[in-house]
Design an enzyme around this catalytic site. Structure first.
Site, short mmCIF file in Angstrom:
data_model
loop_
_atom_site.label_atom_id
_atom_site.label_comp_id
_atom_site.label_asym_id
_atom_site.label_seq_id
_atom_site.Cartn_x
_atom_site.Cartn_y
_atom_site.Cartn_z
N GLY A 2 0.99 -2.02 12.14
CA GLY A 2 -0.40 -2.37 11.53
C GLY A 2 -0.97 -1.25 10.55
O GLY A 2 -0.08 -0.64 10.05
N SER A 50 6.70 0.37 10.28
CA SER A 50 6.03 -0.63 9.13
C SER A 50 4.61 -1.42 9.74
O SER A 50 4.42 -1.32 10.63
CB SER A 50 7.28 -1.91 9.40
OG SER A 50 7.29 -2.62 10.72
N LYS A 51 4.25 -2.04 8.62
CA LYS A 51 3.06 -2.58 8.77
C LYS A 51 3.21 -3.68 9.82
O LYS A 51 2.15 -4.07 10.55
CB LYS A 51 2.64 -3.16 7.29
CG LYS A 51 1.11 -3.72 7.66
CD LYS A 51 0.60 -4.03 6.22
CE LYS A 51 -0.94 -4.51 6.35
NZ LYS A 51 -1.48 -4.65 5.08
N ARG A 52 4.18 -4.44 9.61
CA ARG A 52 4.41 -5.60 10.58
C ARG A 52 4.17 -5.14 12.11
O ARG A 52 3.78 -5.80 12.84
CB ARG A 52 5.84 -6.10 10.38
CG ARG A 52 6.09 -7.81 11.13
CD ARG A 52 7.35 -8.28 10.62
NE ARG A 52 8.39 -7.30 10.43
CZ ARG A 52 9.20 -7.04 11.31
NH1 ARG A 52 9.01 -7.64 12.69
NH2 ARG A 52 9.98 -6.32 11.33
N TYR A 55 0.60 -1.30 -0.09
CA TYR A 55 -0.02 0.00 -0.11
C TYR A 55 0.95 1.19 -0.19
O TYR A 55 2.26 1.23 0.28
CB TYR A 55 -0.81 0.07 1.23
CG TYR A 55 0.10 -0.26 2.44
CD1 TYR A 55 0.89 0.73 3.10
CD2 TYR A 55 0.15 -1.68 2.97
CE1 TYR A 55 1.67 0.41 4.06
CE2 TYR A 55 1.20 -1.87 3.96
CZ TYR A 55 1.72 -0.71 4.35
OH TYR A 55 2.78 -1.08 5.54
#
Ligand code: GLU
Length: 298
Positions: free
Chosen positions: A255, A250-252, A19
């Site tokens: 979220g 980061s997404k990790r 994204y």
């Protein structure tokens, strides 16, 4: 027209593997503002040469995010994957002009040398075996049909690559600390570092405004510009967008809140969000918090 009269050309060059990240959006905003201020051109270039990781959904998501933020581009989307032949031609040109060479060393040979360096507790760098081949030796290997990678000749001796980053200031990297790096793999694919620089040269990008993580590539890219006889752009590396503990977001770890679409879905007003992002890592002396578009451009 001299270089200083050149129209300002900037670009946002995301790799479409996820994204639109808020750090990426911040980079895009600064490029867009800079183009607007100087009546320049803002190019959207999708760096999709990593075919396995690039997705259509990601490309669409990035474009939707930019549109939502009001960051319209003047040219593109251009797709890096469509320029691969141009990147390969640049590598051929570099071989022909003596700035690059074919390296016939096999993976096994390189791995053995890397392993030997590791055992001797030395940092591995390519020993330039193929840089020293005579034209006859090269021809003999070509005639045998041996696969080859292409490496750039980093100047030998005491010199250094020096440049002034518009954000980080004066940067120096000694030639001795740079390997003769690969620009085309033995499977015939150009390396990202070459594709990125050749696209910027061909797009006549005058200001490369990108994340600080691009800084490590810059000395090598400057060598590519010089070898290709191209005028150097201004480099401006932006500080990364970090969390309160100074960790990369980061997404990790963080979220959905690292994605631009999260704010869109929560009902944030796009310009308020742009206004918020530009104030990460920057402030006016009077700590103003709300700006119109025209003020930000100025
Ligand atoms: N495609 C790179 C990225 O997404 C951008 C590198 C650049 O702007 O030169 O990190």
């Amino acid at each position: 027209m001299s270089d200083t009269d050149r129209q300002v050309v900037v670009r946002f060059a995301p790799s479409p593997t996820g994204y639109l990240h808020i750090g990426g959006a911040r980079t895009a905003i600064f490029n867009w503002l800079y183009a607007k201020k100087h009546k320049g051109k803002f190019i959207l270039r999708i760096e999709d040469t990593d075919a396995e990781r690039s997705t259509r959904d990601s490309i669409q998501g990035i474009m939707d995010g930019l549109e939502w933020l009001g960051l319209s581009w003047d040219e593109g989307p251009d797709f890096q994957s469509e320029n691969i032949q141009t990147h390969l031609r640049a590598a051929e040109q570099l071989i022909a002009s003596g700035h690059a060479y074919k390296c016939f060393c096999s993976k096994e040979e390189i791995d053995a040398k890397r392993e030997a360096a590791r055992k001797a507790r030395q940092t591995y760098s390519y020993d330039r075996t193929c840089r020293r081949l005579t034209p006859e030796e090269v021809k003999e290997r070509e005639d045998r049909g041996l696969p080859f990678a292409v490496r750039l000749k980093v100047p030998e001796g005491d010199g250094a690559v020096r440049f002034d980053d518009a954000v980080y200031g004066s940067i120096e990297k000694k030639h001795a600390d740079l390997d003769d790096f690969i620009i085309v793999r033995s499977n015939g694919r150009p390396l990202y570092i070459l594709s990125n620089a050749v696209d910027d040269i061909n797009d006549r990008v005058t200001h490369i405004i990108r994340g600080q993580d691009g800084l490590a590539n810059t000395p090598k890219q400057i060598l590519l510009y010089q070898a290709l006889g191209a005028p150097l752009p201004v480099f401006a590396h932006m500080s990364l967008t970090l969390d309160p503990k100074k960790a990369k977001i980061s997404k990790r770890r963080h979220g959905e809140m690292v994605a631009v679409h999260f704010y869109r879905e929560k009902g944030f007003l796009p310009w308020a969000f742009v206004n918020f992002l530009v104030l990460l890592g920057w402030a006016t002396t009077d700590s103003r918090e709300i700006f119109t578009k025209e003020e930000l451009i100025k």
